[in-house]
Design an enzyme around this catalytic site. Sequence first.
Site, PDB file in Angstrom:
ATOM      1  N   CYS A 164       4.430  20.657  -5.966  1.00 22.28           N
ATOM      2  CA  CYS A 164       5.599  20.124  -6.666  1.00 22.28           C
ATOM      3  C   CYS A 164       6.559  21.269  -7.023  1.00 22.28           C
ATOM      4  O   CYS A 164       6.134  22.284  -7.586  1.00 22.28           O
ATOM      5  CB  CYS A 164       5.138  19.422  -7.939  1.00 22.28           C
ATOM      6  SG  CYS A 164       6.470  18.738  -8.933  1.00 22.28           S
ATOM      7  N   HIS A 215       0.816  -1.227   0.000  1.00 20.55           N
ATOM      8  CA  HIS A 215       0.000   0.000   0.000  1.00 20.55           C
ATOM      9  C   HIS A 215       0.848   1.275   0.000  1.00 20.55           C
ATOM     10  O   HIS A 215       0.339   2.346   0.324  1.00 20.55           O
ATOM     11  CB  HIS A 215      -0.988  -0.009   1.174  1.00 20.55           C
ATOM     12  CG  HIS A 215      -2.076  -1.044   1.031  1.00 20.55           C
ATOM     13  ND1 HIS A 215      -2.908  -1.421   2.056  1.00 20.55           N
ATOM     14  CD2 HIS A 215      -2.458  -1.778  -0.056  1.00 20.55           C
ATOM     15  CE1 HIS A 215      -3.757  -2.341   1.616  1.00 20.55           C
ATOM     16  NE2 HIS A 215      -3.494  -2.590   0.349  1.00 20.55           N
TER      17      HIS A 215
HETATM   18  C1  BJW Z   1      -3.757  -6.463  16.613  1.00 20.64           C
HETATM   19  C2  BJW Z   1      -3.172  -5.670  17.556  1.00 20.64           C
HETATM   20  C3  BJW Z   1      -2.061  -6.216  18.193  1.00 20.64           C
HETATM   21  C4  BJW Z   1      -4.782  -4.549  16.814  1.00 20.64           C
HETATM   22  N1  BJW Z   1      -1.652  -7.424  17.852  1.00 20.64           N
HETATM   23  N2  BJW Z   1      -3.412  -7.657  16.232  1.00 20.64           N
HETATM   24  C5  BJW Z   1     -15.968  -5.553  -2.774  1.00 20.64           C
HETATM   25  C6  BJW Z   1     -15.361  -6.773  -2.644  1.00 20.64           C
HETATM   26  C7  BJW Z   1     -13.986  -6.911  -2.760  1.00 20.64           C
HETATM   27  C8  BJW Z   1     -13.178  -5.816  -2.995  1.00 20.64           C
HETATM   28  C9  BJW Z   1     -13.767  -4.597  -3.109  1.00 20.64           C
HETATM   29  C10 BJW Z   1     -15.126  -4.470  -3.015  1.00 20.64           C
HETATM   30  N3  BJW Z   1     -15.430  -3.151  -3.178  1.00 20.64           N
HETATM   31  C11 BJW Z   1     -14.281  -2.482  -3.369  1.00 20.64           C
HETATM   32  C12 BJW Z   1     -13.260  -3.339  -3.342  1.00 20.64           C
HETATM   33  C13 BJW Z   1     -11.843  -3.026  -3.519  1.00 20.64           C
HETATM   34  C14 BJW Z   1     -11.245  -2.381  -2.296  1.00 20.64           C
HETATM   35  C15 BJW Z   1     -11.613  -3.140  -1.029  1.00 20.64           C
HETATM   36  O1  BJW Z   1     -10.996  -4.104  -0.665  1.00 20.64           O
HETATM   37  N4  BJW Z   1     -12.634  -2.703  -0.320  1.00 20.64           N
HETATM   38  C16 BJW Z   1     -13.140  -3.414   0.844  1.00 20.64           C
HETATM   39  C17 BJW Z   1     -12.981  -2.556   2.108  1.00 20.64           C
HETATM   40  C18 BJW Z   1     -14.564  -3.803   0.571  1.00 20.64           C
HETATM   41  N5  BJW Z   1      -9.803  -2.439  -2.530  1.00 20.64           N
HETATM   42  C19 BJW Z   1      -9.184  -1.515  -3.252  1.00 20.64           C
HETATM   43  O2  BJW Z   1      -9.752  -0.537  -3.693  1.00 20.64           O
HETATM   44  C20 BJW Z   1      -7.723  -1.768  -3.526  1.00 20.64           C
HETATM   45  N6  BJW Z   1      -7.469  -1.625  -4.914  1.00 20.64           N
HETATM   46  C21 BJW Z   1      -8.013  -2.425  -5.845  1.00 20.64           C
HETATM   47  O3  BJW Z   1      -8.739  -3.344  -5.534  1.00 20.64           O
HETATM   48  O4  BJW Z   1      -7.670  -2.103  -7.122  1.00 20.64           O
HETATM   49  C22 BJW Z   1      -8.388  -2.724  -8.169  1.00 20.64           C
HETATM   50  C23 BJW Z   1      -9.533  -1.799  -8.481  1.00 20.64           C
HETATM   51  C24 BJW Z   1      -9.304  -0.711  -9.288  1.00 20.64           C
HETATM   52  C25 BJW Z   1     -10.363   0.139  -9.576  1.00 20.64           C
HETATM   53  C26 BJW Z   1     -11.627  -0.077  -9.042  1.00 20.64           C
HETATM   54  C27 BJW Z   1     -11.827  -1.157  -8.191  1.00 20.64           C
HETATM   55  C28 BJW Z   1     -10.780  -2.024  -7.922  1.00 20.64           C
HETATM   56  C29 BJW Z   1      -6.856  -0.724  -2.808  1.00 20.64           C
HETATM   57  C30 BJW Z   1      -6.939  -0.841  -1.331  1.00 20.64           C
HETATM   58  C31 BJW Z   1      -6.105   0.270  -0.692  1.00 20.64           C
HETATM   59  C32 BJW Z   1      -6.248   0.322   0.833  1.00 20.64           C
HETATM   60  N7  BJW Z   1      -5.643   1.532   1.305  1.00 20.64           N
HETATM   61  C33 BJW Z   1      -5.501   1.766   2.738  1.00 20.64           C
HETATM   62  C34 BJW Z   1      -4.814   3.127   2.951  1.00 20.64           C
HETATM   63  C35 BJW Z   1      -3.317   3.009   2.664  1.00 20.64           C
HETATM   64  C36 BJW Z   1      -2.580   4.290   2.927  1.00 20.64           C
HETATM   65  C37 BJW Z   1      -2.516   4.648   4.377  1.00 20.64           C
HETATM   66  O5  BJW Z   1      -2.002   3.892   5.226  1.00 20.64           O
HETATM   67  O6  BJW Z   1      -2.989   5.738   4.688  1.00 20.64           O
HETATM   68  O7  BJW Z   1      -4.744   0.741   3.322  1.00 20.64           O
HETATM   69  S1  BJW Z   1      -7.069   1.656   3.611  1.00 20.64           S
HETATM   70  C38 BJW Z   1      -6.408   0.852   5.032  1.00 20.64           C
HETATM   71  O8  BJW Z   1      -6.889  -0.509   5.150  1.00 20.64           O
HETATM   72  C39 BJW Z   1      -4.898   0.755   4.758  1.00 20.64           C
HETATM   73  C40 BJW Z   1      -4.579  -0.598   5.328  1.00 20.64           C
HETATM   74  O9  BJW Z   1      -3.364  -1.069   4.796  1.00 20.64           O
HETATM   75  C41 BJW Z   1      -5.783  -1.413   4.941  1.00 20.64           C
HETATM   76  C42 BJW Z   1      -5.953  -2.651   5.744  1.00 20.64           C
HETATM   77  O10 BJW Z   1      -6.133  -2.372   7.093  1.00 20.64           O
HETATM   78  P1  BJW Z   1      -5.480  -3.324   8.172  1.00 20.64           P
HETATM   79  O11 BJW Z   1      -4.021  -3.266   8.104  1.00 20.64           O
HETATM   80  O12 BJW Z   1      -6.088  -4.667   8.078  1.00 20.64           O
HETATM   81  O13 BJW Z   1      -5.886  -2.557   9.534  1.00 20.64           O
HETATM   82  P2  BJW Z   1      -7.272  -2.620  10.356  1.00 20.64           P
HETATM   83  O14 BJW Z   1      -7.302  -1.411  11.200  1.00 20.64           O
HETATM   84  O15 BJW Z   1      -8.419  -2.870   9.473  1.00 20.64           O
HETATM   85  O16 BJW Z   1      -7.123  -3.916  11.278  1.00 20.64           O
HETATM   86  C43 BJW Z   1      -6.183  -4.008  12.309  1.00 20.64           C
HETATM   87  C44 BJW Z   1      -6.264  -5.402  12.885  1.00 20.64           C
HETATM   88  O17 BJW Z   1      -5.226  -5.552  13.821  1.00 20.64           O
HETATM   89  C45 BJW Z   1      -7.584  -5.687  13.611  1.00 20.64           C
HETATM   90  O18 BJW Z   1      -8.076  -6.927  13.139  1.00 20.64           O
HETATM   91  C46 BJW Z   1      -7.170  -5.784  15.086  1.00 20.64           C
HETATM   92  O19 BJW Z   1      -7.885  -6.780  15.790  1.00 20.64           O
HETATM   93  C47 BJW Z   1      -5.720  -6.178  14.989  1.00 20.64           C
HETATM   94  N8  BJW Z   1      -4.868  -5.701  16.064  1.00 20.64           N
HETATM   95  N9  BJW Z   1      -3.891  -4.452  17.613  1.00 20.64           N
HETATM   96  C48 BJW Z   1      -2.320  -8.133  16.890  1.00 20.64           C
HETATM   97  N10 BJW Z   1      -1.426  -5.515  19.153  1.00 20.64           N
HETATM   98 ZN    ZN Z   2       5.077  17.840 -10.612  1.00 21.73          ZN
END
Ligand code: BJW
Ligand code: ZN
Length: 240
Positions: A147, A119
């Site tokens: 920029c 990401h």
């Molecule tokens: C602990 C703990 C401890 C706490 N020990 N554990 C329908 C179906 C399928 C897919 C889609 C859909 N509709 C749309 C989509 C696509 C979409 C998607 O997946 N959406 C779903 C939400 C439905 N995906 C995308 O858009 C991706 N691109 C893509 O698919 O491209 C193709 C495409 C092109 C054009 C149109 C459509 C598709 C891109 C996804 C980008 C995600 N970006 C972010 C921001 C990144 C930048 C930033 O950091 O600011 O990424 S969003 C955010 O979520 C970030 C994270 O990396 C990501 C995942 O979150 P993560 O890491 O899982 O964190 P949390 O907070 O959710 O969970 C933390 C966990 O830790 C919890 O479970 C806690 O219990 C645990 N925890 N403390 C162990 N101490």
């Molecule tokens: Zn530029």
Amino acid sequence: MNESILALREELAQAQRICVMTGAGISAESGIPTFRGSSGLWRNHNPAELATREAFTRNPALVWEFYNWRRTLIAAARPNPGHEALARLEARTPQTTLMTQNVDGLHRLAGNTSVLQLHGNIWETRCTGCGRVQEQRTPDLGSNPRCEKCGAALRPNVVWFGESLNEELLGKAFAAASTCEIMLTIGTSAVVQPAASLAGTAKRAGAVVAEINLERTPNSLFMDYVILGKAGEILPQLVP
Ligand code: BJW
Ligand code: ZN
């Protein structure tokens, strides 16, 4: 030490090809907030809703405020025992592929040399005009960074919803997931695609799959091991 931790520790010690997928939960113990759940609230905004193109188009200053706040927190954060255990894992098992959804850079700081940052990287900006990517270490870039070359607005070089992940990185991630013996997924809610589906790919290819999280996730259903607890406490037991 509980039995499943002991068993998984043995499996890891025997394995030669290991995949690890991490999410925000692994950095929570370094003081970096996660995206979802009760602690995932920032000034009454849901962080996952600020990480979108729509939010940036509507209100770039608000999105930059959010990213400047995170950059400042991350600048002060240090890798925790969970990150350190994964660095030891790579050192002792060279065919370890670490893929992360995190943009904080803490895995590299802990000593992992090859990290697939699916990401993006919060320390880089990308020009919305000419596309130039630059590392920028000053934590607070203000509300309207521009920029130097073309004057267009800069954005964080991260992947927002609806944007494609880097093809080359994603290809490497799926290739590693398809050929590993064990895959660990750590601290991710497993709801964001395509990252969430890598564990299923590994499972279908015959790997042992294990999840370490505070709570169960949609992926728990097909996991061989579900270990509930803090990554910073479990991982040092798995990789002593
Ligand atoms: C602990 C703990 C401890 C706490 N020990 N554990 C329908 C179906 C399928 C897919 C889609 C859909 N509709 C749309 C989509 C696509 C979409 C998607 O997946 N959406 C779903 C939400 C439905 N995906 C995308 O858009 C991706 N691109 C893509 O698919 O491209 C193709 C495409 C092109 C054009 C149109 C459509 C598709 C891109 C996804 C980008 C995600 N970006 C972010 C921001 C990144 C930048 C930033 O950091 O600011 O990424 S969003 C955010 O979520 C970030 C994270 O990396 C990501 C995942 O979150 P993560 O890491 O899982 O964190 P949390 O907070 O959710 O969970 C933390 C966990 O830790 C919890 O479970 C806690 O219990 C645990 N925890 N403390 C162990 N101490
Ligand atoms: Zn530029």
